[in-house]
Design a protein around this motif. Structure first.
Motif, PDB file in Angstrom:
ATOM      1  N   THR A 157      40.361  36.359  43.254  1.00  7.41           N
ATOM      2  CA  THR A 157      41.346  36.539  42.191  1.00  7.41           C
ATOM      3  C   THR A 157      40.835  37.563  41.186  1.00  7.41           C
ATOM      4  O   THR A 157      39.645  37.572  40.851  1.00  7.41           O
ATOM      5  CB  THR A 157      41.627  35.208  41.472  1.00  7.41           C
ATOM      6  OG1 THR A 157      42.030  34.228  42.437  1.00  7.41           O
ATOM      7  CG2 THR A 157      42.722  35.361  40.438  1.00  7.41           C
ATOM      8  N   GLY A 158      41.719  38.420  40.704  1.00  8.47           N
ATOM      9  CA  GLY A 158      41.322  39.409  39.710  1.00  8.47           C
ATOM     10  C   GLY A 158      42.474  40.326  39.369  1.00  8.47           C
ATOM     11  O   GLY A 158      43.510  40.325  40.047  1.00  8.47           O
ATOM     12  N   ASN A 159      42.298  41.124  38.328  1.00  3.81           N
ATOM     13  CA  ASN A 159      43.318  42.077  37.917  1.00  3.81           C
ATOM     14  C   ASN A 159      43.523  43.144  38.989  1.00  3.81           C
ATOM     15  O   ASN A 159      42.626  43.389  39.810  1.00  3.81           O
ATOM     16  CB  ASN A 159      42.924  42.746  36.600  1.00  3.81           C
ATOM     17  CG  ASN A 159      43.043  41.805  35.419  1.00  3.81           C
ATOM     18  OD1 ASN A 159      43.853  40.887  35.426  1.00  3.81           O
ATOM     19  ND2 ASN A 159      42.218  42.018  34.409  1.00  3.81           N
ATOM     20  N   ASP A 201      36.292  34.764  41.280  1.00  2.00           N
ATOM     21  CA  ASP A 201      37.015  35.523  40.266  1.00  2.00           C
ATOM     22  C   ASP A 201      36.310  36.861  40.103  1.00  2.00           C
ATOM     23  O   ASP A 201      35.159  36.911  39.656  1.00  2.00           O
ATOM     24  CB  ASP A 201      37.038  34.769  38.937  1.00  2.00           C
ATOM     25  CG  ASP A 201      37.888  33.501  39.006  1.00  2.00           C
ATOM     26  OD1 ASP A 201      38.913  33.529  39.706  1.00  2.00           O
ATOM     27  OD2 ASP A 201      37.507  32.491  38.381  1.00  2.00           O
ATOM     28  N   LEU A 202      36.992  37.933  40.469  1.00  3.97           N
ATOM     29  CA  LEU A 202      36.379  39.260  40.469  1.00  3.97           C
ATOM     30  C   LEU A 202      36.606  39.929  39.120  1.00  3.97           C
ATOM     31  O   LEU A 202      37.747  40.145  38.708  1.00  3.97           O
ATOM     32  CB  LEU A 202      36.975  40.107  41.591  1.00  3.97           C
ATOM     33  CG  LEU A 202      36.116  41.239  42.146  1.00  3.97           C
ATOM     34  CD1 LEU A 202      34.806  40.700  42.702  1.00  3.97           C
ATOM     35  CD2 LEU A 202      36.863  41.985  43.231  1.00  3.97           C
ATOM     36  N   GLU A 203      35.523  40.237  38.444  1.00  2.00           N
ATOM     37  CA  GLU A 203      35.591  40.898  37.150  1.00  2.00           C
ATOM     38  C   GLU A 203      35.768  42.407  37.343  1.00  2.00           C
ATOM     39  O   GLU A 203      35.415  42.958  38.388  1.00  2.00           O
ATOM     40  CB  GLU A 203      34.311  40.626  36.356  1.00  2.00           C
ATOM     41  CG  GLU A 203      34.083  39.165  36.030  1.00  2.00           C
ATOM     42  CD  GLU A 203      35.125  38.615  35.070  1.00  2.00           C
ATOM     43  OE1 GLU A 203      35.630  39.407  34.243  1.00  2.00           O
ATOM     44  OE2 GLU A 203      35.441  37.419  35.152  1.00  2.00           O
ATOM     45  N   THR A 252      40.588  45.863  40.779  1.00  2.00           N
ATOM     46  CA  THR A 252      39.199  45.437  40.589  1.00  2.00           C
ATOM     47  C   THR A 252      38.402  45.454  41.889  1.00  2.00           C
ATOM     48  O   THR A 252      37.205  45.147  41.876  1.00  2.00           O
ATOM     49  CB  THR A 252      39.142  44.024  39.975  1.00  2.00           C
ATOM     50  OG1 THR A 252      39.954  43.132  40.747  1.00  2.00           O
ATOM     51  CG2 THR A 252      39.637  44.039  38.543  1.00  2.00           C
ATOM     52  N   LYS A 269      39.470  43.871  44.996  1.00  2.00           N
ATOM     53  CA  LYS A 269      39.613  42.657  45.805  1.00  2.00           C
ATOM     54  C   LYS A 269      39.774  43.000  47.284  1.00  2.00           C
ATOM     55  O   LYS A 269      39.100  42.427  48.142  1.00  2.00           O
ATOM     56  CB  LYS A 269      40.816  41.842  45.312  1.00  2.00           C
ATOM     57  CG  LYS A 269      40.728  41.427  43.853  1.00  2.00           C
ATOM     58  CD  LYS A 269      41.896  40.548  43.446  1.00  2.00           C
ATOM     59  CE  LYS A 269      43.228  41.253  43.516  1.00  2.00           C
ATOM     60  NZ  LYS A 269      43.341  42.376  42.565  1.00  2.00           N
TER      61      LYS A 269
END
Length: 351
Positions: free
Chosen positions: A85-87, A272-274, A90, A92
């Motif tokens: 999950t991430g913006n 969670d990917l920053e 990012t 993914k």
């Protein structure tokens, strides 16, 4: 000062399109993957090359965060899907290609999800109408004789094609004496799906198998069927059942636009990917555009890194801005700044 523009807005036809330079490496579709086409030494095809960069020899320097490496390894060890999950922007989707590249797992199977996507779309497609039309045509050629014989009927396998998920679940091959290698499957933007798809996936992800009813019904008469895969190859299905021998490495991506049922979450390793940090961003730019572009575009890179807290900017926006402002060197500085402003507009900015 040379004119970098191809379209000039003058309304007079001209041959300026001939001066259009090569596309950005991540938008070069000149060498699409074809069934049976050779891959490079790392097992990457055209799509992976676009994802990882034209200079993907530098991909090992992308500096993933420790938690990213640990989550990937947990999914590999446990044979569980990785829910990332991430913006937007990012990395993914790129993560699946990076794993396939490093581990030599071949071409990444991609299943893009939209609101109308169903589980069957990922498993297989049966062209019943096409088969019926061919049967009718064969009978017409045979003089309308309904008893022209089964030899006049096209084999059912000719009308079946496995989807990306179905192909990933095929029994894995490999070199004699070596353990079988999993396929890599990217299920892209699962949060765009219909409300039922995440729950529909549960049984397939848990059991690693599925059936094709069209083949099960005729299994006694025709136990084997040759069907197409998502790769364009032909494989033999026995008894209408597909069961993996090694669970594929599955990356499910989400932009965080919806919640998933607990039953799906417990079957996945969650990550969670920053947004990329300084080292990651520098490595991405170098991998796609080279070290020189990183140095020449230092101001844009700094602007991207120092954006306002919570402001959503995707890394491909930065790459686009770097590529175009460098190709527009003949333009005035104010023009290049305006191009960067257009291309790096925050995704969450109200219109």
């Amino acid at each position: 000062m040379s004119d970098w523009r191809i379209y000039r807005g003058a309304g007079v036809p001209h041959e300026g399109i001939r001066r259009l330079p090569e596309p950005p490496p991540w938008r070069d579709f000149g060498a699409p993957h074809e069934p049976g086409a050779p891959e490079d030494a790392a097992g990457a095809d055209g799509e992976s090359a676009r994802r990882l960069g034209a200079h993907r020899r530098l991909v090992e320097s992308l500096h993933p965060r420790p938690e990213e490496v640990e989550a990937v390894n947990a999914a590999l060890y446990l044979r569980r899907p990785l829910l990332v999950t991430g913006n937007p922007g990012t990395g993914k989707s790129t993560l699946a290609h990076a794993v396939a590249h490093e581990l030599g797992l071949g071409r990444v199977l991609r299943w893009p999800v939209v609101s109308r996507t169903t589980l069957k779309d990922g498993l297989y497609h049966y062209d019943a109408i096409g088969r019926l039309q061919d049967v009718q045509l064969d009978r017409a050629v045979a003089g309308g004789d309904p008893g022209a014989g089964p030899e006049a009927r096209p084999p059912i396998g000719s009308y079946l094609r496995l989807g990306p998920l179905g192909t990933a679940l095929l029994p894995a091959g490999g070199e004699p004496g070596a353990p079988p290698r999993p396929r890599v499957l990217l299920v892209d933007e699962l949060d765009k799906s219909d409300i039922d798809l995440p729950s529909d996936l549960l049984n397939v992800l848990e059991e690693g198998e599925f059936t094709i009813p069209e083949l099960e019904r005729i299994a006694e008469r025709e136990p084997h069927a040759e069907v197409l895969t998502a790769d364009g190859d032909r494989v033999r299905i026995t008894g209408g059942r597909v069961r993996c021998t090694v669970f594929p490495f599955i990356v499910l991506t989400s932009n965080g636009e919806r919640d998933f049922p607990a039953a799906l979450l417990r079957r996945c390793v969650q990550l969670d990917l920053e947004p990329p940090g300084d080292e990651q961003l520098a490595a991405m730019v170098a991998a796609h555009l080279g070290e020189e572009a990183l140095q020449e575009g230092a101001a844009l890179v700094e602007r991207f890194l120092r954006r306002e807290p919570g402001q959503v900017l995707a890394t491909d926006q930065l790459l686009n801005a770097l590529f175009l402002t460098q190709r527009a060197q003949g333009a005035e500085r104010v023009t290049r700044d305006r191009l960067a402003e257009i291309l790096m507009r925050p995704l969450d900015r109200p219109r």
